[in-house]
Design a protein around this motif. Structure first.
Motif, PDB file in Angstrom:
ATOM      1  N   ARG A 131       0.825  -1.218   0.000  1.00  0.00           N
ATOM      2  CA  ARG A 131       0.000   0.000   0.000  1.00  0.00           C
ATOM      3  C   ARG A 131       0.855   1.262   0.000  1.00  0.00           C
ATOM      4  NH1 ARG A 131      -0.326  -1.601   5.484  1.00  0.00           N
ATOM      5  NH2 ARG A 131       0.127   0.074   6.988  1.00  0.00           N
ATOM      6  N   LEU A 132       2.108   1.152   0.430  1.00  0.00           N
ATOM      7  CA  LEU A 132       2.982   2.318   0.402  1.00  0.00           C
ATOM      8  C   LEU A 132       3.236   2.775  -1.032  1.00  0.00           C
ATOM      9  CD1 LEU A 132       5.602   1.373   3.161  1.00  0.00           C
ATOM     10  CD2 LEU A 132       3.639   2.901   3.354  1.00  0.00           C
ATOM     11  N   SER A 133       3.169   1.840  -1.980  1.00  0.00           N
ATOM     12  CA  SER A 133       3.309   2.209  -3.385  1.00  0.00           C
ATOM     13  C   SER A 133       2.058   2.887  -3.923  1.00  0.00           C
ATOM     14  CB  SER A 133       3.605   0.962  -4.235  1.00  0.00           C
ATOM     15  OG  SER A 133       4.878   0.426  -3.926  1.00  0.00           O
ATOM     16  N   LYS A 134       0.992   2.866  -3.130  1.00  0.00           N
ATOM     17  CA  LYS A 134      -0.270   3.498  -3.522  1.00  0.00           C
ATOM     18  C   LYS A 134      -0.463   4.838  -2.820  1.00  0.00           C
ATOM     19  CE  LYS A 134      -2.603  -0.963  -4.187  1.00  0.00           C
ATOM     20  NZ  LYS A 134      -3.770  -1.794  -3.773  1.00  0.00           N
ATOM     21  N   TYR A 135       0.596   5.370  -2.218  1.00  0.00           N
ATOM     22  CA  TYR A 135       0.563   6.662  -1.540  1.00  0.00           C
ATOM     23  C   TYR A 135      -0.404   6.667  -0.357  1.00  0.00           C
ATOM     24  CZ  TYR A 135       2.909   7.978  -5.858  1.00  0.00           C
ATOM     25  OH  TYR A 135       3.783   8.021  -6.920  1.00  0.00           O
ATOM     26  N   GLU A 136      -0.499   5.540   0.341  1.00  0.00           N
ATOM     27  CA  GLU A 136      -1.342   5.481   1.528  1.00  0.00           C
ATOM     28  C   GLU A 136      -0.497   5.726   2.769  1.00  0.00           C
ATOM     29  OE1 GLU A 136      -3.622   1.907   1.761  1.00  0.00           O
ATOM     30  OE2 GLU A 136      -4.306   2.026  -0.319  1.00  0.00           O
ATOM     31  N   ASN A 137      -1.115   6.310   3.816  1.00  0.00           N
ATOM     32  CA  ASN A 137      -0.428   6.473   5.084  1.00  0.00           C
ATOM     33  C   ASN A 137      -0.037   5.109   5.629  1.00  0.00           C
ATOM     34  OD1 ASN A 137      -0.769   9.294   5.186  1.00  0.00           O
ATOM     35  ND2 ASN A 137      -2.774   9.103   6.149  1.00  0.00           N
ATOM     36  N   PHE A 138       1.176   4.990   6.146  1.00  0.00           N
ATOM     37  CA  PHE A 138       1.534   3.748   6.823  1.00  0.00           C
ATOM     38  C   PHE A 138       0.719   3.620   8.097  1.00  0.00           C
ATOM     39  CE2 PHE A 138       3.843   1.240   9.911  1.00  0.00           C
ATOM     40  CZ  PHE A 138       4.186   0.115   9.178  1.00  0.00           C
TER      41      PHE A 138
END
Length: 463
Positions: A287-294
């Motif tokens: 999900r980090l590749s989807k620009y989501e907050n960790f």
């Protein structure tokens, strides 16, 4: 043709085990796919693409001296890579493809798509982890999961590798020289000319840093007016040099470096381990590749996303000299000092309360060392939304940061010549000085008050 090597962000001949294994299995051909549409979708900076193309031209010529032909194929995007590679393998009876892994989501999906096609073609796909020391997923906590705090990750990493002596892997015996003809696909615009791409020069750059600057790195790395950092990040981002190569070089001079984690000399190695940490994160958490907050609890933060404030930040017109000088350095040179990356990221996300994603994309569009894992990790660290990020209440004061790390204003004057004659004590926030002196100035007013902005950010993040 039976065996093929697929170059990605591993543009080197030396210390490239995947390439060596391919050569051992008869490889005399390699491919690189030009993917302009994909690069545009990923916001890859023009200056980085220029560096990449210049390096490819050098690498193609170098490989030709070793009897390996580099094929440059215009694929458009990653879907095109899959189709073009499948066609290449079928047309040339390729049965084995060797690659170094890439860990971002789109790249992983690209490789999976090719593996699905490869099965029907009878092609074997061999992968290696040439971009890291520790393969993602290999450093785990006692529960068998990825660490969510950096220091325990570092300690586990060191426990795994502190007795390892890294070495320079030499390529196996190669073939007779062939002819290399540079492609029009590698036309350079000259924007990256200040960054050399030949191995001899880069070897001198690496050794000079370790011999002459490593000992003072901890003291000088935060001072933007001097060359206290290695300047190697663009080459790591494109795999022109490898982390194995750097650790081997350090161990030649300091054999016990990985057993001396509290020494000044270890400080730069620590940055290399941070790089590994972010690569593990982006692999384990797609999900980090989807620009989501960790940290999804910060999904509730209401970002202001003021277009005029964002424009002022991009153009270096915030009225805070260190921030403005740093942004000008980025736009003018394609690079920014690491300390300043933290300062400007904190300013955007805390002082202006603008979504970190906008800053991350702006960086990628301009950085010669743009790298999704590190860029995402750094921005989420500054925005307090990331893994082991700075706490939300830690908000850099851009004035005191300037006073501490550019006390004489040397860096500021370099990129803000309109402040050239401002005394050192006043240059960090010159507005009151200019007003008292009754002097007109082309320098713009501050777009936000530090104290008020800090209170606004604290209230927003308390949600």
């Amino acid at each position: 043709m039976n065996t093929l090597f697929w170059f990605r962000r591993d543009l080197r001949l030396f210390n490239n085990d995947a390439l060596y294994q391919a050569i051992e299995n008869g490889c005399q051909h390699a491919v690189f796919f030009i993917t302009e549409k994909q690069w545009q979708a990923h916001d890859v900076a023009d200056i980085q693409l220029d560096l990449l193309k210049r390096r490819l031209a050098f690498l193609g010529e170098l490989l030709a001296t070793k009897g390996i032909k580099l094929h440059l194929i215009d694929a458009g995007d990653y879907a095109g890579c899959v189709e073009k590679l499948a066609d290449f393998c079928e047309e040339n009876a390729v049965k084995n493809v060797y690659v170094n892994n890439e860990y971002e989501l789109n790249e992983v999906e690209r490789d999976r798509a090719f593996v699905d096609k490869a099965d029907s073609l009878g092609v074997s796909f061999y992968t290696y982890d040439g971009d890291v020391i520790a393969p993602p997923g290999s450093i785990k906590n006692q529960s068998g999961e990825m660490f969510k705090v950096y220091t325990p990750f570092k300690n586990a990493w060191l426990k795994e590798y502190q007795d390892t002596h890294f070495y320079f892997a030499e390529p196996p015996k190669m073939h007779d020289k062939i002819e290399w003809q540079e492609s029009k696909l590698l036309k350079s615009d000259g924007s990256s000319q200040k960054w050399p791409v030949d191995d001899e020069t880069l070897s001198h750059v690496c050794t000079r840093f370790i011999d002459e600057k490593l000992a003072s790195y901890q003291e000088q790395r935060d001072i933007p007016s001097i060359k206290g950092t290695s300047g190697l990040s663009p080459y790591l981002a494109l795999g022109i040099i490898s982390v194995h190569q750097l650790l081997a070089l350090i161990q030649q001079r300091h054999p016990d470096i990985l057993k001396s984690a509290k020494s000044n000399l270890f400080c730069w190695v620590n940055e290399l381990i941070w790089r590994e940490f972010y690569r593990h994160l982006i692999s384990v958490y797609p999900r980090l590749s989807k620009y989501e907050n960790f940290n999804d609890k910060y999904n509730a933060v209401e970002w202001r996303n003021d277009d005029s404030d964002f424009k002022a930040w991009c153009e270096g017109k915030t009225g805070y000299p260190l921030v403005d000088a740093a942004m000008r350095q980025l736009v003018q040179t394609g690079w920014m000092h690491n300390r300043l990356r933290m300062v400007v990221a904190s300013f955007l996300t805390k002082h202006l309360l603008i979504d970190w994603r906008k800053g991350e994309r702006f960086f990628m569009k301009h950085l010669i060392d743009g790298d999704l894992a590190s860029n995402n990790g750094g921005w989420q660290w500054a925005a307090s939304t990331g893994c082991d990020a700075q706490p939300y209440f830690r908000i850099f004061n851009p004035i005191t940061q300037s006073e501490r790390f550019d006390p004489d204003g040397e860096f500021i004057r370099k990129y803000l010549p309109e402040l050239e004659k401002i005394p050192a004590k006043q240059i960090h926030f010159p507005h009151d000085y200019l007003a008292k002196q009754g002097k007109s100035s082309s320098y713009w007013p501050a777009i936000v008050d530090h104290k008020a902005a800090r209170e606004r950010a604290l209230n927003a993040f308390k949600v």
